[in-house]
Design a protein around this motif. Structure first.
Motif, PDB file in Angstrom:
ATOM      1  N   VAL A   1       0.827  -1.205   0.000  1.00 54.91           N
ATOM      2  CA  VAL A   1       0.000   0.000   0.000  1.00 54.91           C
ATOM      3  C   VAL A   1       0.865   1.261   0.000  1.00 54.91           C
ATOM      4  O   VAL A   1       0.505   2.272  -0.622  1.00 54.91           O
ATOM      5  CB  VAL A   1      -0.977  -0.002   1.203  1.00 54.91           C
ATOM      6  N   ILE A   2       2.000   1.201   0.647  1.00 57.94           N
ATOM      7  CA  ILE A   2       2.898   2.356   0.653  1.00 57.94           C
ATOM      8  C   ILE A   2       3.552   2.522  -0.710  1.00 57.94           C
ATOM      9  O   ILE A   2       3.746   3.643  -1.193  1.00 57.94           O
ATOM     10  CB  ILE A   2       3.928   2.218   1.788  1.00 57.94           C
ATOM     11  N   GLU A   3       3.854   1.416  -1.364  1.00 53.66           N
ATOM     12  CA  GLU A   3       4.403   1.509  -2.718  1.00 53.66           C
ATOM     13  C   GLU A   3       3.368   2.072  -3.685  1.00 53.66           C
ATOM     14  O   GLU A   3       3.721   2.789  -4.636  1.00 53.66           O
ATOM     15  CB  GLU A   3       4.893   0.145  -3.192  1.00 53.66           C
ATOM     16  N   ASP A   4       2.099   1.765  -3.464  1.00 54.42           N
ATOM     17  CA  ASP A   4       1.045   2.320  -4.320  1.00 54.42           C
ATOM     18  C   ASP A   4       1.038   3.845  -4.283  1.00 54.42           C
ATOM     19  O   ASP A   4       0.542   4.491  -5.208  1.00 54.42           O
ATOM     20  CB  ASP A   4      -0.329   1.794  -3.891  1.00 54.42           C
ATOM     21  N   MET A   5       1.583   4.410  -3.225  1.00 50.32           N
ATOM     22  CA  MET A   5       1.648   5.865  -3.092  1.00 50.32           C
ATOM     23  C   MET A   5       3.034   6.420  -3.408  1.00 50.32           C
ATOM     24  O   MET A   5       3.352   7.554  -3.060  1.00 50.32           O
ATOM     25  CB  MET A   5       1.219   6.268  -1.681  1.00 50.32           C
ATOM     26  N   GLY A   6       3.847   5.608  -4.061  1.00 53.65           N
ATOM     27  CA  GLY A   6       5.164   6.080  -4.485  1.00 53.65           C
ATOM     28  C   GLY A   6       6.322   5.465  -3.754  1.00 53.65           C
ATOM     29  O   GLY A   6       7.471   5.636  -4.156  1.00 53.65           O
TER      30      GLY A   6
END
Length: 504
Positions: free
Chosen positions: A152-157
């Protein structure tokens, strides 16, 4: 009389030199020196969807891009260490290691990626592992982040988004509070160069984003330094007085050697782009001058109106500067450096302006990037000594890959030669090395190489549901080394290492 004094001086100097050399040749470890072994959560734990664990970037990467893993496999089970941690601790104790370096899975502790939901099951696993180590007289050394951040954190960059700095500090604070009474050595982040370059400038590492011109790589590194520094400051302000631990970052460092005597400056540039990228801001306040100059030059050549290397504000320079209680080093191999000849025609391809190769005499391993050059290890340790005012150094990874031989003579030879160079650097050259970790205690999931390359001193049967462990010859050798606190001779074998042709 004068000739007698000169002759006596020569004799005395010769005797002192011989004593010094003999002391080095004994190859005993200094009093108080720590010898340990290491692993990483995604590489060994398995139990990828147990309890309320969230999905991390390596779960997603291996499930959705199996073609990027050499054998198409994943870490869903790996070494099964989530269930077999007591067996693993018993093994570490039996061999005689002083410490065990392991990492914590961010998404196992924080299933949503954020501090609003803490998994009691996930946190309890690490409490149990830590308690088991302490009960067996083994020091726990904890890596807060070893590449497996929540999807989920990767989904935000991911590491290109500066907001990750705050999220990471929140995560670290939970670990300090839960484990800090027992853990006295913390590693904030493992090998930023590896996941920033491999994950945001290529597809060798998750999240496999090919952001052009190293822009993603440099943003990633910029935020890593901020997250590390903020975590260090948090520990200073809230935990150091009561817990008394130490906090550092671990860098993946090659020894960059000049291809010939004319290329000393090029070797220095390579060192700054590799080690200095992270270490220079921590020890000297900002990125190395050569890095700032070169990236700005190549950025202009490529048509960018700004340097692709971000700048730190004065406030951030002050926050980052001085945030290391020790210097963490992962070291495996060396490269020879020479200038890119295209630059003579005004063509700028690489930010550092360099090309690398290896010496044809260096033995190969099973990994295409790992060649055996023990003298490079001593060279690197002396560089760190001179560049950073001889800080306390912890070698948190060092090891050799093969295809799984139980009679792993080549691995033993590698360890003997590399550890010997380290001991010489300590005893003869005054390098302030305090600890050393074998990579790895177990064969494990080797990222883009899957299970085809093995670094363990213990063989793991990955195709067996029980993931049984079998001692390799190197495990027996290390047991003897640890019992004697001295390097042992290398067993003889008819094996000869594979030597590869000169790498262009």
């Amino acid at each position: 009389m004068a000739r007698f004094i000169i002759a006596l001086t020569i004799v005395v100097v010769t005797v002192i030199t011989r004593i010094s050399c003999c002391d080095v040749v004994k190859l005993t470890f200094p009093s108080g020196f720590s010898l340990g072994t290491a692993s990483a959560s995604y590489q060994v734990e398995g139990a990828w969807n147990v309890s309320d664990k969230g999905v991390n970037v390596w779960d997603y990467h291996t499930h959705n891009r199996p073609e990027l893993i050499s054998d198409g496999r994943n870490g869903d089970v790996a070494c099964n260490s989530y269930y077999k941690y007591q067996e693993d601790v018993a093994l570490i104790k039996k061999i005689g290691f002083d410490f065990y370096r392991f990492s914590i899975s961010w998404s196992r502790v924080l299933p949503t990626g954020f501090a609003n939901v803490i998994s009691e099951d996930g946190l309890q696993y690490y409490k149990n592992l830590t308690a088991e180590l302490v009960a067996n007289g083994i020091e726990p050394v904890v890596t807060i982040y070893h590449w497996d951040h929540p999807k989920v954190i990767e989904d935000m960059g991911g590491w290109t988004n500066e907001l990750i700095v705050g999220w990471f500090v929140d995560y670290a604070e939970i670990l300090f509070e839960a484990l800090g009474d027992s853990v006295k050595r913390w590693i904030t982040i493992n090998e930023p160069d590896s996941f920033c370059n491999g994950g945001y400038n290529g597809v060798r590492k998750a999240p496999a984003k090919q952001i052009p011109a190293s822009i993603g790589k440099y943003l990633c590194g910029h935020n890593v330094l901020k997250a590390h520094a903020k975590t260090f400051r948090l520990y200073d302000e809230k935990f150091r007085e009561t817990q008394g631990g130490e906090v550092g970052i671990v860098l993946p460092l090659k020894a960059y050697l000049p291809f010939n005597a004319s290329y000393e400056e090029e070797a220095e540039t390579a060192f700054q782009f590799n080690c200095g990228w992270m270490a220079h801001p921590i020890y000297h306040g900002d990125y190395p001058d050569v890095m700032k100059t070169r990236v700005a030059l190549v950025s202009e050549y490529q048509g960018y109106p700004w340097s692709r290397l971000p700048e730190f504000s004065d406030e951030w320079i002050a926050i980052i500067n001085g945030t290391n209680d020790y210097f963490g080093v992962n070291h495996y191999t060396s490269e020879l450096v020479y200038p890119d000849p295209d630059e003579e025609q005004g063509i700028y391809t690489y930010d550092n302006g360099l090309l690398t190769t290896v010496d044809s005499s260096w033995a190969a391993s099973a990994s295409d990037w790992l060649y055996v050059n023990p003298s490079g290890f001593g060279y690197l340790l002396r560089k760190i000594r001179d560049e950073y005012n001889n800080p306390p150094v912890w070698v948190t990874e060092n090891g050799y890959s093969d295809s799984g031989e139980l009679d792993d003579y080549n691995r033993i030879s590698y360890y003997y030669e590399y550890v010997r160079e380290m001991l010489i650097a300590i005893k003869r050259d005054g390098c302030n090395v305090e600890g050393y970790a074998v990579w790895s205690i177990l064969d494990n999931f080797e990222w883009q190489d899957g299970y085809e390359k093995r670094f363990g001193i213990t063989y793991v049967e990955f195709d067996d549901a029980d993931t049984n462990r079998t001692a390799k010859l190197s495990q027996t050798w290390w047991t003897k080394v640890l019992s004697k606190r001295k390097l042992q001779s290398v067993p003889t074998s008819t094996n000869t290492r594979t030597r590869l042709p000169w790498k262009k």
